[in-house]
Design an enzyme around this catalytic site. Structure first.
Site, mmCIF file in Angstrom:
data_model
loop_
_atom_site.group_PDB
_atom_site.id
_atom_site.type_symbol
_atom_site.label_atom_id
_atom_site.label_comp_id
_atom_site.label_asym_id
_atom_site.label_seq_id
_atom_site.Cartn_x
_atom_site.Cartn_y
_atom_site.Cartn_z
ATOM 1 N NE ARG A 1 -2.355 -1.678 3.376
ATOM 2 C CZ ARG A 1 -2.776 -1.661 4.631
ATOM 3 N NH1 ARG A 1 -3.846 -0.948 4.953
ATOM 4 N NH2 ARG A 1 -2.151 -2.336 5.559
ATOM 5 N NE ARG B 1 -6.794 -4.627 -1.357
ATOM 6 C CZ ARG B 1 -8.115 -4.746 -1.291
ATOM 7 N NH1 ARG B 1 -8.856 -4.626 -2.383
ATOM 8 N NH2 ARG B 1 -8.721 -5.001 -0.146
ATOM 9 C CG ASP C 1 -2.438 -13.250 3.342
ATOM 10 O OD1 ASP C 1 -1.998 -12.126 3.654
ATOM 11 O OD2 ASP C 1 -2.915 -14.050 4.176
#
Length: 343
Positions: free
Chosen positions: A29, A38, A75
């Protein structure tokens, strides 16, 4: 100009000057281009499972900073998700799962595990084809203990007390969960290697909350199981272990688990890091907040690491993931500081 994957040389125990450089969460980010991608993706998991977009965000920091390594964008919780558990990410709250029960642990579904993860393998294949030839490609998974903590609590907690308590009250069921996670994580890493990963990393973000007995049983042994299974198929592929917060237990972690490289968090004293480096490559360990602060704080942090560890096998990195508020200019400054250093 570098023309070979120098991170692989370091993981073989060679000192390289300047050292190879990458950052945990380097696709993230803090980058405006990541935030744009995103938005297009929908949910965070949609981004992880969309090879077009996952490749796009993985390449963004490589294109911008020319890091020596690229880590797959995914992730650690795709593994429980692929085992049939619901996983979702909420802004400001992080990952959320339905807490797993003892009965559900015994009934975890793995028949479609690799089918569910095929988009991740496709991302790895495309990355190896698109990355510069000199860029090392890193695959990864979460360590069984850390993944289990989220599965049991349903979210992160300050000290992962729900998982610790569950493990004490239900030792046999908890051991079963760790074994399921170890076996599937090993299979997941093997598929990433077959798709093109040069190196794999095992993230144990919550190893620092355990006592000695639990650390051996929940952190060391499951990671050792993963390493044995991966090395049985791909003995030449380096494995980096990152037991965040392990403190004194870092000393024999490499030997007990069989990992190749040792990821160090920012609290590891540099004198101790030098001792650990005598056993092989170390990776780390700049405090991510020095990168946020920039200026003298950043320069001093980089300089102290290079002075202490630059003569041995070092992969320069942060001591944990880059934070969203980090200015891009500070990352540029760090790259310049590391790359201009020669010993």
């Amino acid at each position: 100009m570098r023309h070979k994957r120098i991170m692989l040389d370091v993981l073989k125990g060679k000192a390289v000057s300047p050292p190879p450089l990458w950052m945990m969460r380097q696709a993230g980010r803090y980058l405006p281009e990541y935030r744009e991608t995103r938005k297009r993706a929908g949910s965070f998991l949609d981004l992880c499972y969309n090879p077009d977009l996952a490749v796009e965000v993985t390449l963004q920091p490589i294109e911008r900073f020319g890091f020596d390594a690229s880590i797959l964008f995914s992730d650690i919780l795709v593994v429980p998700n692929a085992l049939g558990r619901d996983v979702r990410f909420e802004e400001g709250r992080g990952p959320l799962l339905t807490p797993i029960t003892a009965a559900e642990i015994l009934a975890l579904e793995s028949e479609t595990f690799h089918v569910n993860l095929e988009p991740v393998y496709e991302t790895v294949r495309r990355l190896r084809a698109k990355l510069p030839d000199e860029t090392t490609l890193i695959g990864f998974c979460g360590a069984p203990w850390t993944v289990a903590t989220y599965m049991i609590a349903g979210h992160g907690t300050p000290d992962q007390a729900p998982a610790r308590l569950f493990a004490y009250r239900e030792p046999e069921v908890f051991a079963r969960l760790l074994k399921v996670l170890a076996d599937h994580s090993a299979a997941y890493l093997i598929r990433q290697i077959e798709a093109g990963a040069d190196v794999v990393q095992i993230f144990d973000s919550w190893s620092g909350v355990l006592d000695d007995v639990s650390f051996e049983a929940f952190c060391v042994e499951p990671v050792a199981q993963i390493v044995r299974q991966v090395k049985a198929i791909h003995p030449e592929v380096p494995i980096i272990g990152f037991p965040k917060g392990a403190g004194e237990r870092y000393h024999d972690y490499r030997q007990k688990t069989g990992i190749t490289g040792l990821g160090l968090d920012w609290t590891v004293p540099l004198g101790m890091a030098k001792e650990l480096q005598a056993g092989g490559a170390v990776q780390g360990n700049l405090d991510p907040l020095r990168l946020v602060a920039g200026g003298k704080a950043l320069a001093d942090g980089v300089d102290s690491i290079l002075k202490a560890l630059g003569d041995g096998p070092l992969i320069f990195n942060l001591g944990h993931g880059i934070t969203p508020e980090t200015p891009v200019a500070h990352v540029e400054a760090m790259v310049k500081l590391v790359r201009s250093a020669t010993r």
